[in-house]
Design an enzyme around this catalytic site. Structure first.
Site, PDB file in Angstrom:
ATOM      1  N   PRO A   2     -64.242 -18.756  44.071  1.00 24.58           N
ATOM      2  CA  PRO A   2     -63.145 -19.713  43.945  1.00 24.58           C
ATOM      3  C   PRO A   2     -63.211 -20.846  44.949  1.00 24.58           C
ATOM      4  O   PRO A   2     -63.340 -20.640  46.145  1.00 24.58           O
ATOM      5  CB  PRO A   2     -61.896 -18.856  44.162  1.00 24.58           C
ATOM      6  N   GLU A   3     -63.166 -22.043  44.446  1.00 24.26           N
ATOM      7  CA  GLU A   3     -62.982 -23.234  45.269  1.00 24.26           C
ATOM      8  C   GLU A   3     -61.654 -23.843  44.835  1.00 24.26           C
ATOM      9  O   GLU A   3     -60.871 -23.183  44.164  1.00 24.26           O
ATOM     10  CB  GLU A   3     -64.173 -24.188  45.101  1.00 24.26           C
ATOM     11  N   LYS A  61     -58.188 -24.016  49.766  1.00 28.74           N
ATOM     12  CA  LYS A  61     -58.403 -22.761  49.058  1.00 28.74           C
ATOM     13  C   LYS A  61     -57.364 -21.709  49.421  1.00 28.74           C
ATOM     14  O   LYS A  61     -57.456 -20.572  48.967  1.00 28.74           O
ATOM     15  CB  LYS A  61     -59.810 -22.229  49.366  1.00 28.74           C
ATOM     16  N   ARG A 278     -76.935 -19.518  53.461  1.00 27.58           N
ATOM     17  CA  ARG A 278     -76.725 -19.596  52.013  1.00 27.58           C
ATOM     18  C   ARG A 278     -77.795 -20.510  51.437  1.00 27.58           C
ATOM     19  O   ARG A 278     -78.919 -20.526  51.931  1.00 27.58           O
ATOM     20  CB  ARG A 278     -75.307 -20.069  51.683  1.00 27.58           C
TER      21      ARG A 278
END
Length: 294
Positions: A2-3, A61, A278
């Site tokens: 989720p962003e 967020k 990442r």
DNA sequence: CAAGGCTCCTGATAGC
DNA sequence: TGCTATCAGGAGCCTT
């Protein structure tokens, strides 16, 4: 993962299904899901129950549910895999159910017990959680006062953001992910906005011109608005919205996750580079590396 | 003080 | 087949 768009979809779901209802009982099934609460999960549950829930808010967020007449709010962050689900009471328990919030009333006086729903926080990787905080006079939970406004917020200050970029001694993707500068942008949409802007992720922020910053912000907003329009991104089945429906924006991604696939502008195979534990996906032709960077 | 790195967690997948 | 290694990553916290 989720962003901002996904969290906003959840916020709208809470507004529709949970706002103005009262908390009958809170059951914490995994202590880690209650965050920053020194007195423990049991105390958290006791303090939340009995309150009526106000209109849900969101910044970046983070989202929160005010506890009416208490000066406090339940703050939620979904982390990577968190979901807030509105489920029928008695629906099968999810494998990773962490917190169950039973609600005292039903949506309408005429609704039968069979229609009763409850709020569930489900989170596989437990990077997310709920917490309880005092709210500032403008209704913001005090612990997120450092989170910047998001680029869809009418009060987001483009010029101040540009000046902050100029002052920083860092690179653009780090800045996009810095929630104290601009909120709501995560790894996926950062890569998407940079690809659209033809900007390499390691470009120093101090080199941005005012038009360059403006173009980048335009693309950040485009990506977010497109995701909002289709109800959020989902590509690993971990994210679903408040009613359990998956989004499908992932089919529209131009950069993220497309290592080796042709750039949709120039057909050059996209690359993936390890970056901050990442990955960054980019087109080596459209998004040229700055001279100083590797 | 700013910048950057470490760490939390579980499950899917790759590789041997 | 079954084990181990790798990867996914938001953001608080720690180090430099």
């Amino acid at each position: 993962m989720p962003e901002l768009p996904e969290v906003e979809i959840v916020r709208r779901g809470l507004e529709r299904w949970v706002a103005h209802r009262s908390v009958a009982d809170v059951e914490v099934l995994h202590p880690r899901a209650v965050r920053r609460h020194l007195a423990g999960a049991e105390d958290f549950a006791l303090r939340v129950q009995g309150h009526r829930l106000g209109l849900p808010g969101r910044r970046g967020k983070y989202l929160w549910l005010p506890l009416e007449d208490s000066g406090q709010a339940v703050l939620a962050h979904l982390g990577m895999s968190g979901q807030l689900l509105v489920q029928p009471v008695g629906a099968p328990t999810e494998k990773h159910l962490r917190i169950r919030v039973r609600l005292a009333d039903t949506l309408t006086p005429a609704a039968s017990a069979a229609d009763a729903t409850e709020l569930r926080f489900v989170d596989q990787r437990t990077f997310g959680g709920l917490s309880l905080h005092d709210t500032t006079p403008d209704g913001l939970p005090d612990v997120i006062a450092h989170i910047a406004r998001d680029p869809l917020d009418p009060l987001f200050d483009d010029e101040a953001f540009h000046q902050a970029l100029r002052r920083k001694r860092t690179t653009i993707k780090r800045a996009l992910l810095d929630q104290s500068l601009i909120s709501g942008v995560g790894n996926i949409y950062a890569d998407e906005a940079l690809w659209r802007s033809r900007v390499h992720y390691e470009r120093p922020t101090a080199t941005f011109t005012r038009p360059g910053t403006a173009e980048l912000l335009t693309h950040v907003r485009e990506v977010m608005n497109e995701a909002l329009a289709v109800g959020g991104t989902s590509f690993d089945s971990l994210y679903v919205n408040v009613n359990g429906e998956s989004g499908y924006f992932d089919r529209s991604l131009d950069a993220y996750g497309r290592e080796g696939l042709p750039c949709r502008r120039c057909a050059t195979p996209l690359r993936r580079r390890p970056w901050m534990n990442r990955s960054s996906y980019y087109c080596p032709k459209c998004q040229r590396a700055p001279r100083a960077a590797s």
